[in-house]
Enzyme design. Structure first.
Site, short mmCIF file in Angstrom:
data_model
loop_
_atom_site.label_atom_id
_atom_site.label_comp_id
_atom_site.label_asym_id
_atom_site.label_seq_id
_atom_site.Cartn_x
_atom_site.Cartn_y
_atom_site.Cartn_z
CG ASP A 1 -1.97 1.11 1.15
OD1 ASP A 1 -2.34 1.52 0.02
OD2 ASP A 1 -2.40 1.60 2.22
CE1 TYR A 2 6.91 2.07 0.49
CE2 TYR A 2 6.19 -0.17 -0.06
CZ TYR A 2 7.06 0.69 0.62
OH TYR A 2 8.05 0.17 1.40
CD GLU A 3 -2.45 5.05 0.36
OE1 GLU A 3 -2.76 6.26 0.55
OE2 GLU A 3 -3.15 4.10 0.75
CE LYS A 4 4.52 13.03 -2.35
NZ LYS A 4 4.74 14.10 -1.33
CD GLN B 1 -6.29 2.87 -1.23
OE1 GLN B 1 -6.61 3.87 -0.61
NE2 GLN B 1 -5.01 2.53 -1.41
#
Length: 298
Positions: A147-150, A208
């Site tokens: 869940d890396y988001e950047k 998501q």
């Protein structure tokens, strides 16, 4: 027949029975990300569902959120109530439960987390493997969620290689049986690269959908169609954020019915998160599991 042989046959029989009993239905539930003292026992788990608790989060950064010089050493930052003993106890009570550690998440200590290209990708993979192996064995985990988001602005990210090789190594060493990824609208590109290169070791896509900010069941269906064109339709799970963004309330279940009526097999779902659900008696967890068990797919 020896006692050992009899015991082995019993284990195989129970495993096969459980596989048939759960009928391929899977429920993903993030837990522990807010620091609230949530307990596994608070969450209703139907015995007929392959239920995955996703612990949020384990992070390759120090306690202030600063990267550790690209060294890939992960530490757990989920709620203190979610101890190794608690994981073992809930898995003992519910043979259908699995526990996963989610990697990174959005922020820590008020600082936004980002994938950083390590100076040496292979050292990062080795360190990540070693630290996650220790975490997996300590917490009795069955898998990881990514869940890396950047991500860096440049397109030469080592994300796909590092994460893909890490998952492959963990699976090849039989440390995990499940690997999931959690892209959202702004991170689709690096996750598509990861997925296309390592599809054989990725089991589910916890997309998501609530970040797409769709408000109606019809718009949700359209978003679902679009994402299943980027990832395999059999691996993409519909998702819901409790008291959060995107579609809310029972409109989510109307959206699930539209997705099913459109020809998709709705055999799983992801909810974020158990922390927020405590305030409404876990209504969405209960109703989602009921939907999965009552729909017409198998």
């Amino acid at each position: 027949m020896s006692r050992l042989h009899h015991f082995s046959l019993l284990i195989v029989t129970l495993a096969l029975s459980f596989q048939l009993f759960c009928d391929g239905k899977v429920m993903m539930e993030y837990i522990g990300a807010t620091g609230a003292p949530v307990e596994f026992d608070d969450v209703p788990v139907d015995a007929n569902i392959d239920f995955h608790f996703i612990l949020g989060f384990t992070i390759d950064a120090d306690s202030s959120g600063a990267p550790q010089n690209g060294n890939g050493v992960f530490s757990p930052y989920w709620a203190a109530t979610l101890t190794p003993d608690a994981v073992a106890a809930t898995k003992s009570r519910h043979p259908n439960v699995k526990a996963l550690a989610s990697l990174s998440g959005w922020s820590l200590a008020g600082k936004t987390l980002s994938w950083y290209n390590p100076p040496d990708a292979n050292i990062w993979i080795s360190n990540a493997y070693s630290s996650l192996k220790s975490l997996i064995l300590t917490y009795h985990l069955d898998g990881i969620d990514v869940d890396y988001e950047k991500f860096p602005a440049n397109s030469n990210s080592s994300f796909a290689y590092c994460i893909g090789e890490l998952i492959t190594l963990l699976k090849n060493q039989s440390l995990i049986s499940v690997a999931t990824i959690a892209p959202f609208y702004n991170t689709v590109s690096p996750y598509v690269e990861l997925y296309e290169s390592y599809v054989e070791v990725i089991d589910y896509v916890n997309y998501q959908f609530y970040t797409d900010k769709v408000k109606s069941p019809e718009a949700y269906l359209e978003a679902f169609r679009n994402r299943t064109e980027q990832f395999d339709r059999g691996k993409v799970l519909p998702s819901y954020e409790v008291n959060g963004r995107g579609i809310q309330g029972d409109a989510f279940f109307e959206a699930l019915r539209l997705v099913e009526d459109d020809g998709f097999d709705v055999n799983g779902a992801m909810i974020f998160s158990a922390d927020a659900s405590a305030s409404n008696g876990y209504y969405y967890e209960i109703k989602t599991q009921e939907f999965l068990l009552s729909n017409s797919t198998s």
